[in-house]
Every structure is written in C-alpha cells, then in structure tokens.
Write an enzyme that holds these catalytic residues in place. Structure first.
Site, PDB file in Angstrom:
ATOM      1  N   MET A   1      -3.966  -0.408  -1.419  1.00 22.05           N
ATOM      2  CA  MET A   1      -4.792  -1.607  -1.594  1.00 22.05           C
ATOM      3  C   MET A   1      -6.007  -1.532  -0.655  1.00 22.05           C
ATOM      4  O   MET A   1      -6.398  -2.532  -0.048  1.00 22.05           O
ATOM      5  CB  MET A   1      -3.972  -2.887  -1.298  1.00 22.05           C
ATOM      6  CG  MET A   1      -2.842  -3.071  -2.277  1.00 22.05           C
ATOM      7  SD  MET A   1      -1.815  -4.485  -1.896  1.00 22.05           S
ATOM      8  CE  MET A   1      -0.775  -3.829  -0.617  1.00 22.05           C
ATOM      9  N   LYS A  33      -1.454  -9.703 -12.827  1.00 22.85           N
ATOM     10  CA  LYS A  33      -2.807 -10.237 -12.967  1.00 22.85           C
ATOM     11  C   LYS A  33      -3.301 -10.028 -14.391  1.00 22.85           C
ATOM     12  O   LYS A  33      -3.219  -8.929 -14.932  1.00 22.85           O
ATOM     13  CB  LYS A  33      -3.713  -9.470 -12.015  1.00 22.85           C
ATOM     14  CG  LYS A  33      -5.067 -10.087 -11.840  1.00 22.85           C
ATOM     15  CD  LYS A  33      -5.881  -9.193 -10.922  1.00 22.85           C
ATOM     16  CE  LYS A  33      -7.244  -9.777 -10.669  1.00 22.85           C
ATOM     17  NZ  LYS A  33      -8.044  -8.853  -9.863  1.00 22.85           N
ATOM     18  N   ASP A  50       5.108  -6.473 -13.505  1.00 22.31           N
ATOM     19  CA  ASP A  50       3.790  -6.608 -12.866  1.00 22.31           C
ATOM     20  C   ASP A  50       2.769  -5.808 -13.645  1.00 22.31           C
ATOM     21  O   ASP A  50       3.117  -5.086 -14.568  1.00 22.31           O
ATOM     22  CB  ASP A  50       3.829  -5.944 -11.478  1.00 22.31           C
ATOM     23  CG  ASP A  50       4.561  -6.773 -10.462  1.00 22.31           C
ATOM     24  OD1 ASP A  50       4.605  -7.984 -10.643  1.00 22.31           O
ATOM     25  OD2 ASP A  50       5.075  -6.188  -9.504  1.00 22.31           O
TER      26      ASP A  50
END
Ligand code: SAH
Length: 248
Positions: free
Chosen positions: A175, A55, A33
């Site tokens: 987050m 991402k 990741d």
C-alpha cells in the site's frame, strides 16, 4: 458451522492453496474483497452467494465494522437455516488474510458472536510477487533480513507507529504508492538515496511489470496499482538478469 477466512494468494489463480480451493468448492456464501484476479471466485460453485465487500469504482470502501457485521450475519443466517448439510461461509481475502488484511479484526468479531472459524493461509504478495519474478528477498551476504510494512498507516492514529527507521536489509512496502514521495523522503533519513529500489506492479498477473530505480528517484516513475515497493541491495544482484529485465 465454520466461517473460513481464506487467503487467495497474490494474484495468479494457480497460486491459491489446494486447501483453499477445496473449501471454495463447497462454499454456500463467499464474501470477497477486491481481488487481483476474478478467476479465483470461479472455484466457488455457481450457486454460491457471492458478496463483494471491497471497493467499488466510484464509491467508498465498506467500513470494516460493516464487513464484520455482514460476516456474522451471513454465518448466523446460514446456521439458522439448515439445509441438510453443514453450511460453508467463506471470507476470501487477497494474499494472506493476516498480512494487512484486517483478518484479525474479523476473527475477533466471530469469536465474540460465538461462531467457529478457521484461517487458511495464503501466499502474501509481499513475498509471492518478488519470488515469482525470481527476485530473492534474502540472499547470503547481501540480505539477511526483510521487513514488510504498510505505506499507508491508519490516518486516524494519534501517533505514527511507522518511523521508517527499520534496520532490515530488504524493505518491502505494501500500500505504498499513494504516499511514495513522502515515505521515500522519510526513508532517506536512514538509508542512502542511491539504494536500489524497485516496484512490482500486478505481481504474478499477466500485466505484471517491474520498475527499477533508486530510493531517490522511484517516486518520479509512472506506477499503477496494485504494486509493492522493494528497497535493498539485493535488487542490484539480480536486476540485470535477462528474465527480470524482460519484465520491465
Ligand atoms: N493481504 C494482502 C495484502 C493486502 S494490502 C497480501 O498478503 O498480499 C493490499 C496491498 O497488497 C496493495 O496495496 C499492494 O501493495 C499489495 N498487493 C496485493 N496484490 C498485489 C499484486 N498482485 N501485485 C503487487 N502488489 C500487490
């Protein structure tokens, strides 16, 4: 053939476990990741196939279904293609694989496909970031409990599971920066707006920064990610210590 779900720790490459490094050193494939620290990938051999599944700047997250499929496919390819030694497939995840890491979904897919797996815990940023700073998340007489919660609940859920009415003394939000304004407004329904609050940006990394405030003003600060938000009176006990001040 075993797929290892490995926790990479909170950022600092030295905060990974010895067991994780041993596994990475014999990896044939590493699916990783976004990691707070690229150095961790260097524990894997140069010859290992390294697949980024997080991402990318300017593009979208790979969907979790696609990641699950890819892990299963890499594992199956390796076990069909025996090269003399037992192939090692590593799924490397930031922090701990099961703390908002969707590791549970990945092992369910592996189990469905009949692939063996082992999970290697990591130091979660939720605890590792404050602890490495010298900020205790529990402290006798001030904080006897903590809650770790996501600030970004799955937006497709029909009903919110997070109601912000947690009773733990210390609240740790991962987050939590994108929705900081809305979330702190909600939390103020249950906690005093003057509750000491801080943000740890890039915890355990060279650019680490701590931002102190209160529940009613933390959302107005300039915050960069990755960051965790910590709310609770324990912050007041420690925030004036020189070593913490120096991180501001
Ligand atoms: N499994 C990870 C968490 C994944 S969710 C763990 O156990 O740490 C990603 C969130 O973790 C980020 O939005 C941020 O809130 C937090 N995070 C991860 N690394 C961090 C770091 N080095 N400093 C501050 N927050 C971090």
């Amino acid at each position: 053939m075993v797929v290892y779900l490995v926790g990479a720790g909170p950022g600092d490459a030295d905060l990974i476990t010895v067991k994780a490094v041993k596994i990475l050193k014999k990896a044939d494939v590493v699916l990783y990741d976004y990691l707070s620290n690229d150095e961790i990938l260097n524990y894997a051999p140069d010859t290992a196939k390294k697949i980024y599944v997080g991402k990318k700047a300017g593009s979208h997250y790979k969907k979790q279904d696609e990641i699950n499929e890819l892990i299963v496919k890499e594992a199956q390819d390796r076990s069909n293609n025996k090269e003399g030694k037992d192939p090692v497939v590593v799924r490397l995840k930031g922090g701990d694989p099961f703390v908002f890491g969707r590791g549970g979904e990945e092992i369910l897919e592996l189990a469905k496909a009949g692939i063996d797996f082992e999970v290697i815990p990591g130091v979660t940023s939720a605890v590792g970031a404050p602890t490495s700073l010298g900020l205790p998340i529990t402290h006798r007489a001030v904080a006897t409990s903590f809650t770790v919660v996501t600030g970004h609940e799955d937006p497709t859920k029909p009903d919110k599971q997070v109601k912000w009415d947690f009773t733990a003394d210390t609240l740790i939000i991962l987050m939590g920066i994108g929705n900081i304004k809305e979330n702190t407004q909600e939390i103020m329904k249950y906690r005093d707006g003057k509750t000491p609050t801080c943000v740890i940006e890039s915890g355990t990394l060279p650019n680490e920064r701590v931002i102190f405030g209160t529940l009613d003003n933390i959302a107005d600060k300039n915050i960069n990610t990755p960051a965790i938000l910590i709310i609770g009176n324990v912050i007041d006990v420690f925030k004036d210590l020189d070593y913490l001040k120096a991180k501001e």
